[in-house]
Every structure is written in C-alpha cells, then in structure tokens.
Scaffold this motif. Structure first.
Motif, PDB file in Angstrom:
ATOM      1  N   TYR A 100       0.815  -1.207   0.000  1.00 57.94           N
ATOM      2  CA  TYR A 100       0.000   0.000   0.000  1.00 57.94           C
ATOM      3  C   TYR A 100       0.855   1.266   0.000  1.00 57.94           C
ATOM      4  O   TYR A 100       0.337   2.359  -0.157  1.00 57.94           O
ATOM      5  N   LEU A 101       2.153   1.123   0.181  1.00 55.86           N
ATOM      6  CA  LEU A 101       3.064   2.263   0.184  1.00 55.86           C
ATOM      7  C   LEU A 101       3.136   2.867  -1.212  1.00 55.86           C
ATOM      8  O   LEU A 101       3.321   2.149  -2.192  1.00 55.86           O
ATOM      9  N   PRO A 102       2.971   4.180  -1.338  1.00 54.28           N
ATOM     10  CA  PRO A 102       2.931   4.793  -2.670  1.00 54.28           C
ATOM     11  C   PRO A 102       4.331   4.968  -3.274  1.00 54.28           C
ATOM     12  O   PRO A 102       4.872   6.064  -3.329  1.00 54.28           O
ATOM     13  N   LEU A 103       4.896   3.864  -3.716  1.00 54.71           N
ATOM     14  CA  LEU A 103       6.193   3.872  -4.403  1.00 54.71           C
ATOM     15  C   LEU A 103       6.036   3.129  -5.728  1.00 54.71           C
ATOM     16  O   LEU A 103       5.200   2.229  -5.831  1.00 54.71           O
ATOM     17  N   PRO A 104       6.848   3.460  -6.729  1.00 52.94           N
ATOM     18  CA  PRO A 104       6.866   2.621  -7.928  1.00 52.94           C
ATOM     19  C   PRO A 104       7.168   1.184  -7.492  1.00 52.94           C
ATOM     20  O   PRO A 104       8.030   0.957  -6.645  1.00 52.94           O
ATOM     21  N   ARG A 105       6.451   0.246  -8.084  1.00 51.85           N
ATOM     22  CA  ARG A 105       6.479  -1.113  -7.537  1.00 51.85           C
ATOM     23  C   ARG A 105       6.600  -2.155  -8.635  1.00 51.85           C
ATOM     24  O   ARG A 105       5.913  -2.084  -9.643  1.00 51.85           O
ATOM     25  N   ILE A 106       7.469  -3.119  -8.369  1.00 52.83           N
ATOM     26  CA  ILE A 106       7.656  -4.271  -9.243  1.00 52.83           C
ATOM     27  C   ILE A 106       7.000  -5.475  -8.572  1.00 52.83           C
ATOM     28  O   ILE A 106       7.335  -5.807  -7.428  1.00 52.83           O
ATOM     29  N   GLY A 107       6.079  -6.118  -9.274  1.00 54.74           N
ATOM     30  CA  GLY A 107       5.495  -7.363  -8.781  1.00 54.74           C
ATOM     31  C   GLY A 107       6.403  -8.519  -9.177  1.00 54.74           C
ATOM     32  O   GLY A 107       6.857  -8.593 -10.317  1.00 54.74           O
ATOM     33  N   VAL A 108       6.686  -9.386  -8.232  1.00 54.91           N
ATOM     34  CA  VAL A 108       7.561 -10.533  -8.483  1.00 54.91           C
ATOM     35  C   VAL A 108       6.705 -11.791  -8.452  1.00 54.91           C
ATOM     36  O   VAL A 108       6.018 -12.058  -7.459  1.00 54.91           O
ATOM     37  N   PHE A 109       6.761 -12.546  -9.557  1.00 57.57           N
ATOM     38  CA  PHE A 109       5.918 -13.738  -9.664  1.00 57.57           C
ATOM     39  C   PHE A 109       6.702 -14.881 -10.279  1.00 57.57           C
ATOM     40  O   PHE A 109       7.476 -14.696 -11.217  1.00 57.57           O
ATOM     41  N   ARG A 110       6.473 -16.043  -9.723  1.00 57.41           N
ATOM     42  CA  ARG A 110       7.031 -17.285 -10.264  1.00 57.41           C
ATOM     43  C   ARG A 110       5.956 -18.358 -10.123  1.00 57.41           C
ATOM     44  O   ARG A 110       5.295 -18.431  -9.091  1.00 57.41           O
ATOM     45  N   ASN A 111       5.759 -19.140 -11.158  1.00 57.04           N
ATOM     46  CA  ASN A 111       4.787 -20.248 -11.212  1.00 57.04           C
ATOM     47  C   ASN A 111       3.343 -19.806 -11.427  1.00 57.04           C
ATOM     48  O   ASN A 111       2.604 -20.490 -12.105  1.00 57.04           O
ATOM     49  N   SER A 112       2.931 -18.685 -10.851  1.00 54.47           N
ATOM     50  CA  SER A 112       1.579 -18.188 -11.131  1.00 54.47           C
ATOM     51  C   SER A 112       1.548 -16.675 -10.945  1.00 54.47           C
ATOM     52  O   SER A 112       2.282 -16.122 -10.141  1.00 54.47           O
ATOM     53  N   PHE A 113       0.688 -16.039 -11.723  1.00 53.77           N
ATOM     54  CA  PHE A 113       0.508 -14.593 -11.671  1.00 53.77           C
ATOM     55  C   PHE A 113      -0.763 -14.294 -10.901  1.00 53.77           C
ATOM     56  O   PHE A 113      -1.833 -14.828 -11.214  1.00 53.77           O
ATOM     57  N   ASP A 114      -0.672 -13.454  -9.888  1.00 54.02           N
ATOM     58  CA  ASP A 114      -1.807 -13.113  -9.040  1.00 54.02           C
ATOM     59  C   ASP A 114      -2.300 -11.715  -9.418  1.00 54.02           C
ATOM     60  O   ASP A 114      -1.644 -10.713  -9.130  1.00 54.02           O
ATOM     61  N   GLU A 115      -3.464 -11.648 -10.081  1.00 52.69           N
ATOM     62  CA  GLU A 115      -4.002 -10.381 -10.565  1.00 52.69           C
ATOM     63  C   GLU A 115      -4.371  -9.409  -9.446  1.00 52.69           C
ATOM     64  O   GLU A 115      -4.527  -8.215  -9.698  1.00 52.69           O
ATOM     65  N   SER A 116      -4.490  -9.887  -8.214  1.00 47.23           N
ATOM     66  CA  SER A 116      -4.862  -8.984  -7.114  1.00 47.23           C
ATOM     67  C   SER A 116      -3.779  -7.937  -6.843  1.00 47.23           C
ATOM     68  O   SER A 116      -4.031  -6.933  -6.187  1.00 47.23           O
ATOM     69  N   TYR A 117      -2.575  -8.158  -7.365  1.00 46.73           N
ATOM     70  CA  TYR A 117      -1.485  -7.191  -7.193  1.00 46.73           C
ATOM     71  C   TYR A 117      -1.531  -6.073  -8.228  1.00 46.73           C
ATOM     72  O   TYR A 117      -0.807  -5.080  -8.109  1.00 46.73           O
ATOM     73  N   LEU A 118      -2.325  -6.204  -9.273  1.00 47.11           N
ATOM     74  CA  LEU A 118      -2.336  -5.239 -10.378  1.00 47.11           C
ATOM     75  C   LEU A 118      -2.545  -3.786  -9.961  1.00 47.11           C
ATOM     76  O   LEU A 118      -1.900  -2.900 -10.522  1.00 47.11           O
ATOM     77  N   PRO A 119      -3.409  -3.481  -8.986  1.00 45.61           N
ATOM     78  CA  PRO A 119      -3.582  -2.066  -8.627  1.00 45.61           C
ATOM     79  C   PRO A 119      -2.318  -1.418  -8.032  1.00 45.61           C
ATOM     80  O   PRO A 119      -2.243  -0.200  -7.935  1.00 45.61           O
ATOM     81  N   TYR A 120      -1.344  -2.232  -7.646  1.00 51.12           N
ATOM     82  CA  TYR A 120      -0.189  -1.715  -6.921  1.00 51.12           C
ATOM     83  C   TYR A 120       1.109  -1.700  -7.731  1.00 51.12           C
ATOM     84  O   TYR A 120       2.108  -1.149  -7.271  1.00 51.12           O
ATOM     85  N   ILE A 121       1.138  -2.327  -8.894  1.00 48.18           N
ATOM     86  CA  ILE A 121       2.405  -2.531  -9.611  1.00 48.18           C
ATOM     87  C   ILE A 121       2.435  -1.798 -10.945  1.00 48.18           C
ATOM     88  O   ILE A 121       1.405  -1.581 -11.580  1.00 48.18           O
ATOM     89  N   GLN A 122       3.651  -1.418 -11.345  1.00 47.74           N
ATOM     90  CA  GLN A 122       3.872  -0.806 -12.650  1.00 47.74           C
ATOM     91  C   GLN A 122       4.648  -1.748 -13.571  1.00 47.74           C
ATOM     92  O   GLN A 122       4.693  -1.546 -14.776  1.00 47.74           O
ATOM     93  N   ALA A 123       5.291  -2.749 -12.993  1.00 42.83           N
ATOM     94  CA  ALA A 123       6.074  -3.721 -13.766  1.00 42.83           C
ATOM     95  C   ALA A 123       6.012  -5.062 -13.045  1.00 42.83           C
ATOM     96  O   ALA A 123       5.677  -5.125 -11.858  1.00 42.83           O
ATOM     97  N   VAL A 124       6.329  -6.118 -13.790  1.00 40.50           N
ATOM     98  CA  VAL A 124       6.457  -7.440 -13.189  1.00 40.50           C
ATOM     99  C   VAL A 124       7.840  -7.982 -13.510  1.00 40.50           C
ATOM    100  O   VAL A 124       8.375  -7.733 -14.592  1.00 40.50           O
ATOM    101  N   ALA A 125       8.401  -8.691 -12.574  1.00 35.87           N
ATOM    102  CA  ALA A 125       9.629  -9.459 -12.793  1.00 35.87           C
ATOM    103  C   ALA A 125       9.197 -10.919 -12.736  1.00 35.87           C
ATOM    104  O   ALA A 125       8.736 -11.395 -11.693  1.00 35.87           O
ATOM    105  N   ILE A 126       9.307 -11.585 -13.884  1.00 36.36           N
ATOM    106  CA  ILE A 126       8.835 -12.966 -13.987  1.00 36.36           C
ATOM    107  C   ILE A 126       9.897 -13.825 -14.654  1.00 36.36           C
ATOM    108  O   ILE A 126      10.812 -13.311 -15.300  1.00 36.36           O
ATOM    109  N   ASP A 127       9.749 -15.128 -14.484  1.00 38.83           N
ATOM    110  CA  ASP A 127      10.629 -16.056 -15.190  1.00 38.83           C
ATOM    111  C   ASP A 127       9.792 -16.804 -16.234  1.00 38.83           C
ATOM    112  O   ASP A 127       8.628 -16.466 -16.475  1.00 38.83           O
ATOM    113  N   GLU A 128      10.380 -17.823 -16.819  1.00 35.79           N
ATOM    114  CA  GLU A 128       9.713 -18.554 -17.900  1.00 35.79           C
ATOM    115  C   GLU A 128       8.495 -19.354 -17.430  1.00 35.79           C
ATOM    116  O   GLU A 128       7.722 -19.845 -18.248  1.00 35.79           O
ATOM    117  N   SER A 129       8.281 -19.469 -16.116  1.00 33.74           N
ATOM    118  CA  SER A 129       7.125 -20.211 -15.613  1.00 33.74           C
ATOM    119  C   SER A 129       5.815 -19.434 -15.767  1.00 33.74           C
ATOM    120  O   SER A 129       4.737 -19.997 -15.597  1.00 33.74           O
TER     121      SER A 129
END
Length: 161
Positions: A100-129
């Motif tokens: 909830y902290l108002p900072l630019p935010r990277i969502g980190v996901f492996r194995n599954s993507f959780d859409e509930s994080y979308l309101p908080y993130i500007q980018a995702v760091a993901i792997d091939e999973s």
C-alpha cells in the motif's frame, strides 16, 4: 539523487532473492538501504539470552553499536518517511512488501501470476514459468533472472526521495 522502489508478490515468489542480487550489484558503487516488511510479525532479530535480547524484552528502544555496525531494535511501528529520515544516507532504497506504500512497484511472480497485485504494480519481474500473455499490456515485463534489467527499470522509474 536518492531513488526508492518497492517489490511485492506472494510468498516464495523470489522477492528476497532478486533484492539481494540487485543490492550485491549496487553496493560496490552506491549506498543501498533495504526495508523488509514482516506482515506476520514473526521475524527474530536476536538470540534469546543475549544482552540485546534481554534489553529489547524490557520494552525499551535498543541500539547496539559495534566497530562495524549499528543495529536498532524498536517496538514502535515506523512510517516509511521516518525510516528514510533515520537511514538518511542512501542512493537506493529497496522496499520488500508494504504494497500500500505509494512507491513505484515491481510485482515478483514465479509459477503463477496473481491479478490482485495489479492495482499496486507498474512492472512485473517474472521467469519462464509465467505466460507473458497473462500480463496486461500496461504492465512492463522484466526478466526475474536479469537483475541488470531490473536496475535499469529502477533507474528510469524509481521515486526520487
């Protein structure tokens, strides 16, 4: 110019690992501060029986100094502005959690993507999973295994503090 960015994602997604990799790259040339959120209040910072543990158990604010470090144990919740003022000397502030902290935010996901994080993130760091087609087009996609790519994103998008 001091830069702050946050990382968020489910447990065991790789947040700590990528922050650690980024810090190791940055530390030789920059001052780096890391703030870790402990939402379940389960972190242990000292060993039972040691003096600092005994002091902290009294309820007091405790500062432990040595020739190479200073450690601060607090019973009070601190806001990010208080932490920034306390740490003061840094070039990069990397925050794990606190979505909830108002900072630019990277969502980190492996194995599954959780859409509930979308309101908080500007980018995702993901792997091939993770199937990239499941990521909305307005979210920048970063390679979780390429800390240099993530640092470049931070340099371009971090909040100046």
């Amino acid at each position: 110019m001091r830069k702050a960015v946050a990382f968020t994602g489910p447990s065991n997604s790789g947040k700590t690992t990528i922050i650690e990799k980024i810090a190791k790259i940055l530390v030789p040339n920059f001052q780096v501060a890391i703030v870790k959120n402990d939402p379940k209040d389960k972190a242990q910072f000292d060993i039972e029986g040691k003096d600092s543990y005994k002091f902290f158990q009294t309820g007091a604010e405790v500062v432990v100094t040595s020739p190479t470090r200073t450690t601060y144990f607090s019973h009070r919740k601190r806001e990010i502005d208080d932490i920034i003022a306390m740490v003061k000397d840094f070039d990069y502030l990397l925050v794990e959690g606190l979505k909830y902290l108002p900072l630019p935010r990277i969502g980190v996901f492996r194995n599954s993507f959780d859409e509930s994080y979308l309101p908080y993130i500007q980018a995702v760091a993901i792997d091939e999973s993770i199937d990239k087609s499941t990521i909305p087009q307005n979210i920048e996609i970063l390679d979780l295994n390429d800390p240099h790519m993530i640092i470049a994103w931070i340099d371009k998008n971090a909040q100046k503090v």
